[in-house]
Design an enzyme around this catalytic site. Structure first.
Site, PDB file in Angstrom:
ATOM      1  N   CYS A 132       3.215  16.674  14.942  1.00  0.00           N
ATOM      2  CA  CYS A 132       3.062  16.070  13.624  1.00  0.00           C
ATOM      3  C   CYS A 132       4.405  16.080  12.931  1.00  0.00           C
ATOM      4  O   CYS A 132       5.078  17.116  12.880  1.00  0.00           O
ATOM      5  CB  CYS A 132       2.031  16.823  12.782  1.00  0.00           C
ATOM      6  SG  CYS A 132       1.707  16.025  11.192  1.00  0.00           S
ATOM      7  N   GLN A 235       0.967  19.326  -5.887  1.00  0.00           N
ATOM      8  CA  GLN A 235       1.722  18.182  -5.402  1.00  0.00           C
ATOM      9  C   GLN A 235       1.978  18.389  -3.905  1.00  0.00           C
ATOM     10  O   GLN A 235       2.229  19.503  -3.464  1.00  0.00           O
ATOM     11  CB  GLN A 235       3.031  18.046  -6.165  1.00  0.00           C
ATOM     12  CG  GLN A 235       2.875  17.677  -7.629  1.00  0.00           C
ATOM     13  CD  GLN A 235       2.218  16.327  -7.841  1.00  0.00           C
ATOM     14  OE1 GLN A 235       2.318  15.436  -6.988  1.00  0.00           O
ATOM     15  NE2 GLN A 235       1.537  16.155  -8.971  1.00  0.00           N
ATOM     16  N   CYS A 354      -0.821   8.726  -9.445  1.00  0.00           N
ATOM     17  CA  CYS A 354      -0.931   8.634  -7.987  1.00  0.00           C
ATOM     18  C   CYS A 354      -1.607   7.338  -7.569  1.00  0.00           C
ATOM     19  O   CYS A 354      -2.006   7.182  -6.412  1.00  0.00           O
ATOM     20  CB  CYS A 354      -1.698   9.840  -7.431  1.00  0.00           C
ATOM     21  SG  CYS A 354      -3.373  10.012  -8.083  1.00  0.00           S
TER      22      CYS A 354
END
Length: 396
Positions: A132, A235, A354
């Site tokens: 990842c 965040q 967002c």
């Protein structure tokens, strides 16, 4: 006739000047008459073997220039869609690879083994993660051990695995993990100790049960350690948080009193408090209590208020008592609260969002009430995804 891709659309498709959409194409690619995509100067080899299957990333084939253009245009086009004039467009921020400090993975026992990772795009099927490029190394290091834990001790139901990098290390929260019997409990404790977890908890449908927490888990906000309840919102990256907080501080500098709306644990409140006095308003009870406890315990000039701003927004009269307003609402936006801000005497608003689409509708309401959009910054914390954020500053 071949066509050039001129931009990337909101869902990640490449778009030509004539409005045709092509999956997998990015800015600068050429699409031939038969639909074949000829890579352009911004088309790169995706770094991850799972790209194209894993739903965690949509744009690994785009270089930084194309990614930056995509993030910028998502925000600028949202403003343009509501005929909002932008005073100053600040430089776009992109978070680097391997900086995501929170993520929810999915796990499932499969035969004698298990799979763990993100789900495929538009599917519930789990991609068995072997690498990842977005997760912080501390989080990815737990993937293989978690795979073994699930294989040895989980039931047959899918498991959600919330990983968060806290001050003390990784907080791991397993949902739908049935820790039946002494062997399973001992395995959980051994797993937590071996891998130095800050906290290990599980939920069998009755709420979080903590089995390992050597020291109270905290997250430092504005130099203040704040207790971190299970499944707390943070965040997604530290660099992104620093940028958002820095912008908010710049936008409201000089204000003696600040209302921080949808304040969560106090990401902005603790950064802005002192010399300013801050009202931090949050609906989630655990987050409100954590913010209140940290502020009181460290003598920070924050007054925490437990209030649902969707059902019961601060009134125009209440808003008018503050020198500046900061708001960071969920993706749905803050229509009811923005209406009260618009009707108030407030003249300085820092809006962190967002979701550019809901932000643009709220921004339109502010502009119609006499505000000007002075500054706007596109933010790409979710690298290689189509999820885009922003900071904005309004005055009147």
């Amino acid at each position: 006739m071949s066509e050039e891709i001129t931009r990337i659309a909101a869902k990640g498709d490449g778009v030509t000047a004539t409005g045709r959409h092509f999956a997998g194409a990015i800015t600068g690619d050429i699409v031939s008459e038969d639909g074949t995509i000829i890579p352009g100067p911004h088309h790169v080899d995706p770094p991850c073997r799972h790209f194209g299957t894993c739903g965690g990333c949509q744009l690994q084939q785009a270089d930084d220039a194309a990614l930056r253009q995509f993030v910028t245009e998502r925000v600028v086009f949202a403003a343009e869609s509501q005929d909002i004039q932008v005073g100053q467009l600040l430089p776009t921020h992109l978070s680097p690879p391997r900086t995501r400090r929170r993520a929810t993975l999915h796990g499932l026992k499969a035969g004698k083994g298990a799979v763990i990772g993100f789900r495929e795009g538009r599917s519930n099927r789990i991609v068995d993660m072997r690498e990842c490029h977005i997760l912080a190394p501390e989080l990815f290091a737990l993937v293989a051990p978690l795979r073994k834990l699930i294989a040895d001790h989980a039931g047959k139901q899918p498991i959600d695995i919330a990983l968060t990098l806290a001050d003390q290390g990784v907080d791991c929260f397993l949902k739908n993990f049935a820790a039946d019997g002494l062997a399973a409990t001992e395995a959980l404790l051994e797993f937590a100790g071996t891998h130095g977890l800050a906290r290990l908890s599980f939920d069998q449908g009755y709420g979080a049960e903590t089995v390992w927490e050597p020291d109270p888990v905290t997250i430092t906000l504005g130099n203040v350690p704040v207790d971190m309840p299970h499944d707390s919102f943070l965040q997604p990256t530290r660099d992104g948080e620093d940028l958002l907080v820095g912008d908010a501080r710049d936008f409201v500098t000089g204000a003696n009193t600040v209302a921080d709306l949808f304040s969560g644990l106090g990401t902005f409140a603790f950064a802005l408090a002192g010399p300013a006095k801050v009202l931090a308003v949050e609906a989630a009870r655990d987050a409100f209590l954590a913010c209140k406890g940290a502020a009181n315990g460290h003598g920070v000039p924050i007054h925490a208020m437990h209030r649902d701003l969707f059902r019961n927004p601060l009134t125009a009269e209440e808003i008018g008592r503050f020198g500046a307003v900061v708001l960071d609402p969920p993706r749905a936006g803050a229509r009811e609260q923005v209406a009260q801000i618009a009707a108030s005497e407030a003249n300085r608003v820092a809006y962190v969002s967002c979701n550019p689409s809901s932000w643009a509708k709220d921004a339109k309401a502010l502009v119609e009430a006499g505000f000007r959009l002075e500054k706007l910054r596109p933010v790409g914390q979710f690298r290689w995804s189509t999820h885009v954020e922003l900071t904005s500053y309004f005055t009147r």
